[in-house]
Enzyme design. Structure first.
Site, PDB file in Angstrom:
ATOM      1  N   ARG A 135       0.931  -1.305   0.067  1.00  0.00           N
ATOM      2  CA  ARG A 135      -0.067  -0.078   0.033  1.00  0.00           C
ATOM      3  C   ARG A 135       0.916   1.294   0.076  1.00  0.00           C
ATOM      4  NH1 ARG A 135      -3.675  -1.944   5.157  1.00  0.00           N
ATOM      5  NH2 ARG A 135      -1.516  -2.459   5.742  1.00  0.00           N
TER       6      ARG A 135
ATOM      7  N   HIS B 155      -9.830 -27.387  -3.814  1.00  0.00           N
ATOM      8  CA  HIS B 155      -9.135 -28.082  -2.977  1.00  0.00           C
ATOM      9  C   HIS B 155      -8.291 -26.854  -2.206  1.00  0.00           C
ATOM     10  CE1 HIS B 155      -8.556 -31.600  -5.927  1.00  0.00           C
ATOM     11  NE2 HIS B 155      -9.668 -31.549  -5.059  1.00  0.00           N
TER      12      HIS B 155
END
Length: 1122
Positions: free
Chosen positions: A66, A781
């Site tokens: 960020r 999965h």
């Protein structure tokens, strides 16, 4: 999935509450959350420090880096924060490929510090243990920490000490800060372990000159499967979607269904305006379909990713399907839409049952589906799939929706090419030559073909067919298939030598896991799976069943009945594992169907017995920390674990684990009753069955196949099994179905390059679509998620090809590549196909034959009032939810169950009033008296109630039916009331329902008065009641207590109700009176009173009742002397 990202706010809340360290962590509980709806006045009231301190503001939406993206506002006052947010809150921004709206922000106190006070720390999990990374320079410009940071690996089940941290991680840290950092990192590691984190990064971690510790930025993932362990500490955790993907309520709805179900239901919306929608069965298959859609150019139009598996019920599949159909029929697409209902060949899911749920949803949405020009393509296999495909085809014909239906004769992903216009749609798809559960036996010989079968299964076998491992012949040159293989560009593979680190196995593991004499214990009462194993054993001509015993802790030791061919046999079931192991020393395999909560303990217990060499763990959702402990223990003891989250494995002609390979029709169709030359290993259970199909159609069949499971840390790896196959002479070629996530496939590359693997390896890694998506998608999965470039399916496919493995262009071409490699092996004499031998026939179970509609028999019972078989209880055709929704009450339910009618509201109220007025009439009446005597004799409630009910008859309480019959007969025959009274007197009969011991015309029974007022007000007609009241006038003129009593009143009023409410014909009304329905009212009502008397006596602790002598008149004959 298991590892799920949490917000920075959640992570810091956890840390501030639960970290235990001597380091002075300073900024605990100091944050404020901001959204577009935030009330700033309220926020400053709740957090007054916002008005007085300098602040930091940043989005909290799983966005990486960020600071570099300019998404952190630093050293601002509150007004500055508002100004900074004005330019960003609810604005769209781009982060990498992902576009998203900035919605959630975090405000924290600004911490003044220097660059020298910033550090970097990260902990993440791998198969072998947890890695701790530390760098003495943190912050925005930290750079490539993987290469720069100091590393320390804490092995599974080991602890981290401050001395280790100081010596191995803090070498570049000033001495005055080492103690604080060492204490904090050890505390952080313990916190990470205790709360089941899988990833935890703090950058920067600030340590000021005065020893204060500040966590400025934090990113974390936790193992969501550990919720049942950590619920008390976690609370209700929200898992935000990756940046760039909205959180849709439909996703939350499916997640809630998934959480409440033993099945697996997943849904991720990628592009709600897309024209390509999928409804795929199976975690592996769902990835393959997404790959194929993207390979064929459909990535921008792919609307969703999702899967359903684990045998969901018809209702669960309906709920799942209607959610998808609702979403796809909200916005029209100029080209129309396609729905791909696909799947591999199921192992145990009843395809017809799940398809019935989908068919219900299609019927409900047939209008919108036609309006949006939806075309549906279906491909499926597995138990009862023929019936499933039939009903799917029928709904297409009856609704007019174009539905194209295909079975196992069609390659799994062929329907994607048809749907996207890349291949023609065949008019009459070919069908397999097998019926229902079995191939038709061409020999017409029902005899057991094997002469070696024995009558007894208790004698232990001493021989085995395990052959010593030998170096096999070299494989084919990699160039021979280049014309049909994928000419990939050189994708980054990274330095994959690092991933071949040994697992530290100190116990030798067997090359051959299963033989024709393997014996197993099954943990769990999985009778269907065990019967499937026995049928497989029989069709493989095994001498004895492969299941020696079952363990089920929730019952005592007993025997369970199964079929062995045509005969019935008994298998022992033990309450504890120790007894099973002691009595069956020949067993070396444990198949565990234990739940995710008990699988760890039962597996650890099993490994205490040296006889166990292989364990298959079926359960999905075992916390990763527990799985890693099991793996470490197994490596130390030389035990091979298959799973968790698997269907198991199969060795044709020898042994199969649980439901692997599906039902007998698929076993026979895929020729799994005898060995072939091809061995495979995959992650997905459903895809392993698809590989059985593909291999049987393109080669001489499967030699052995294993599904290692979809979790991040399977008990055994691809390489473990590939090396076994390499050392097994009967295996001539190897097929590997890899997957996005992890680095196991690179070990296969290394093995090929170093010459350890010389047999031909055909390999394809599924999940190539992931690199085309703009935001991260967690596939079905738990392990199917790439955390770095080298873990992508594209990178692994390229590395495998470069190493010399045979890699197709796509899954679509996998069968072609397998066929080509096999044909070359046959051509050069490596494989000599054996002559087919027909398998023995196995009788079909009655229950399955009935399910398939192949047989019929007269039912022992018939019922027309209630059906409990579906998802919802049904009373006389009315779902129980509707009963409550309509507020039908007890009277309405009685109307449905007794009369199969939905009665008018007044009729329901009358029934309830009758139950109330007949509920009790004091302890002196015979029924209540009997109940009280029984209760005081120490009898249970049922016995006491029954004792009271047995007194009901013509003389007590049974007058309702008799009164109704007498008055009806007199009224219907046209007798005047006086004529009826005179006739009964002449015949010497009592008029039932007339007379009371206490009440009289001068002392009326208020129960009768209440009912009379209601009936007169609400019933359309009261002819019989009026007749009875006329009779009462005559009888009371003779004697005042010969009134119409409550039994008589209810009897005649009920006849009026049945005859005049409009729900019954005259014959039906008379029939209900004749069969005793009215006495049921008294029985039901008075049962409430009897139960009340029973409870009253127990509550008062009354002793055994003995009738007093002075209340008995002893009348004995006088003594007679001779």
């Amino acid at each position: 999935m298991s590892a799920k990202a949490i917000s920075e706010q959640t992570g810091k809340e956890f840390l501030s509450k639960y970290i235990c360290t001597s380091a002075a962590v300073q900024n605990r509980f100091r944050y404020a959350s901001v959204t577009a709806e935030t009330d700033w006045d309220r926020l400053t009231q709740d957090h007054p420090w916002l008005l007085t301190e300098r602040l930091v503001v940043k989005p909290d939406q799983l966005i990486k880096r960020r600071g570099k993206l300019g998404l952190v506002g630093i050293n601002l006052d509150l007004q500055g924060v508002k100004e900074w947010l004005k330019a960003r809150l609810m604005r769209e921004t781009t982060v990498g490929k992902a576009k998203g709206v900035l919605k959630n922000f975090l405000i924290e106190p600004f911490v003044p510090h220097t660059q020298e006070e910033e550090f970097y720390v990260c902990i993440y999990a791998t198969r072998e243990g947890d890695h701790v990374l530390f760098h003495h320079e943190g912050g925005v410009e930290v750079g490539d920490v993987d290469t720069k940071a100091q590393r320390l690996m804490v092995a599974v089940d080991e602890k981290l000490s401050e001395d280790q941290v100081t010596e191995q991680l803090l070498t570049h840290v000033p001495d005055e800060k080492k103690e604080v950092l060492a204490s904090f990192i050890v505390g952080l590691f313990n916190f990470y372990e205790d709360l089941y984190f899988t990833y935890l990064e703090i950058n920067p971690l600030v340590v000021t000159q005065d020893g204060g510790v500040y966590i400025l930025d934090m990113a974390a993932k936790i193992d969501a499967t550990a919720d049942y362990i950590c619920k008390a500490k976690w609370g209700d955790v929200e898992f935000p979607p990756p940046f760039g993907r909205e959180a849709y309520p439909e996703e939350a709805y499916i997640a809630d269904l998934d959480a409440k179900s033993g099945a697996s239901l997943k849904l991720t919306l990628l592009n709600p305006r897309g024209r390509i929608w999928t409804m795929v069965a199976g975690g592996g298959a769902s990835v393959v379909y997404s790959d194929t859609i993207c390979d064929l150019g459909g990535v921008d139009e792919l609307a969703n990713y999702g899967e359903y598996s684990g045998a969901p019920s018809e209702q669960q599949t309906y709920d799942y399907a209607k959610t998808i159909l609702s979403l796809m029929t909200r916005e029209k697409h100029p080209e129309g839409k396609v729905l791909i209902i696909g799947g591999s060949i199921a192992n145990f899911t009843n395809v017809a049952a799940t398809f019935k749920g989908i068919v219900r949803a299609i019927k409900d949405y047939q209008g919108p589906l036609k309006e949006h020009e939806v075309t549906i393509f279906v491909r499926r296999g597995g138990p009862n799939y023929q019936e499933g495909l039939r009903v799917m085809g029928e709904v297409g014909k009856t609704t007019g929706i174009p539905i194209h239906v295909f079975g196992t004769e069609t390659h799994m992903t062929a329907i994607v090419g048809m749907a996207l216009g890349h291949r023609p749609i065949p008019n009459q798809p070919p069908t397999d030559a097998h019926t229902a559960n079995f191939l038709l036996n061409s020999s017409n010989n029902a005899m057991t073909p094997s002469t070696t079968r024995t009558a007894s299964f208790s004698e232990p076998r001493t021989c085995n067919d395990v052959t010593p491992a030998k170096k096999s012949k070299a494989g084919l040159p990699a160039d021979s298939l280049h014309s049909i293989l994928w000419p990939l560009k050189n994708v980054v593979t990274g330095d994959w030598k690092e991933v071949q680190a040994s697992s530290g196995c100190s116990g030798a593991k067997a090359t051959t896991l299963f033989s024709k004499h393997t014996k197993a214990i099954v943990w769990g009462m999985q009778t269907r799976a065990v019967q499937g194993m026995l049928d497989f054993d029989y069709v493989c001509s095994r001498d004895e069943p492969s299941v020696a015993a079952m363990v089920y802790p929730f019952t005592g030791d007993h025997k369970q009945k199964f079929y062995w061919g045509h005969k019935e046999i008994l298998l022992p079931v033990y309450k504890n594992m120790a007894d099973a192991m002691k009595k069956h020393p020949e067993v070396d395999v444990l198949i565990s169907f234990a739940s995710l909560r008990s699988a760890f303990d039962s597996t650890v217990e099993a490994m205490q017995y040296p006889q166990i060499r292989t364990i298959a763990i079926i359960a999905e959702g075992i916390p990763e920390a527990q799985t890693r402990k099991m793996v470490k223990m197994a490596d130390e003891k030389g035990v091979t674990i298959i799973g968790p989250a698997t269907v198991g494995g199969i060795k044709p002609g020898c042994f199969k684990i649980g439901n692997t390979g599906g039902m007998l029709d698929n076993i026979l169709a895929s020729k799994l009753y005898r060995p072939g030359s091809v061995a495979y290993v995959s992650r997905s259970g459903g895809m392993s069955n698809e590989l059985n199909n593909i291999v049987s159609r393109t080669t001489d069949g499967v030699y052995e196949g294993v599904a290692i499971g979809g979790d991040r840390y399977p008990g055994s790896t691809f390489m473990d099994h590939v090396l076994r196959y390499q050392d097994t002479p009967g295996v001539k070629m190897i097929v590997v179905l890899g997957e996005i996530g992890g680095t196991e496939e690179y070990k296969i590359c290394q093995g090929i390059k170093e010459g350890r693997i010389t047999k031909p390896v055909v390999c394809w890694c599924i999940g190539t679509c992931a690199t085309m998506f703009t935001s991260e998608v967690q596939f079905g999965h738990a392990g199917a998620c790439a955390n770095q470039a080298s873990e992508t399916a594209v990178a692994k496919n390229q590395a495998l090809r470069d190493a010399g493995a045979y890699v197709p262009k796509s899954f679509d071409e996998l069968g072609d590549v397998i066929r080509t490699v096999y044909d070359e092996l046959v051509a050069n004499g490596t494989i000599i196909p054996a002559q087919e031998v027909p398998p023995p026939t196995v009788p079909m179970d009655y229950s399955w034959a009935r399910e398939l509609g192949l047989i019929r028999k007269p039912a022992s019972f018939m019922t027309s009032i209630c059906d409990e078989r579906g998802q919802e209880l049904i009373y006389a055709g009315m779902p129980i939810t509707e009963v409550f929704k309509e507020e039908m009450g007890l009277g309405g339910v009685l109307g449905l169950l007794w009369f199969q009618r939905r009665l008018p509201r007044y009729a329901c109220q009358f029934i309830e009033m009758c139950l109330m007025v007949t509920a009790d009439h004091g302890p002196a009446v015979s029924g209540a008296h009997n109940t009280i005597v029984c209760a005081r004799a120490g009898k249970d409630l049922i016995s006491s109630l029954t004792s009271g009910l047995l007194t009901i008859g013509d003389r007590f309480g049974g007058a309702l039916d008799a009164a109704a019959k007498q008055f009806s007969k007199a009224f219907d025959s046209g007798l005047l009331p006086m004529e009826f009274v005179n006739k009964m007197k002449k015949d010497g009969k009592l008029i039932m329902g007339i007379g009371h011991r206490v009440k009289s015309i001068n002392n009326p029974d208020m129960r009768v008065q209440i009912l009379k007022d209601f009936v007169k007000q609400h019933f359309p007609s009261t002819q019989l009641l009026d007749y009875a009241l006329d009779v009462e006038k005559i009888t009371t003129s003779k004697k005042p207590n010969l009134i119409l009593n409550v039994d008589g009143f209810i009897g005649v009023a009920f006849v009026d109700l049945l005859r005049t409410c409009g729900g019954f014909t005259r014959d039906e009304a008379d029939e209900f009176v004749e069969i005793g329905a009215l006495n049921g009212i008294f029985v039901l009502g008075r049962s409430m009173g009897f139960i009340g008397h029973y409870l009253d006596q127990k509550r008062l602790k009354q002793g055994l009742y003995r009738h007093p002598w002075d209340d008995i008149s002893y009348v004995l004959p006088e003594h007679m002397s001779m």
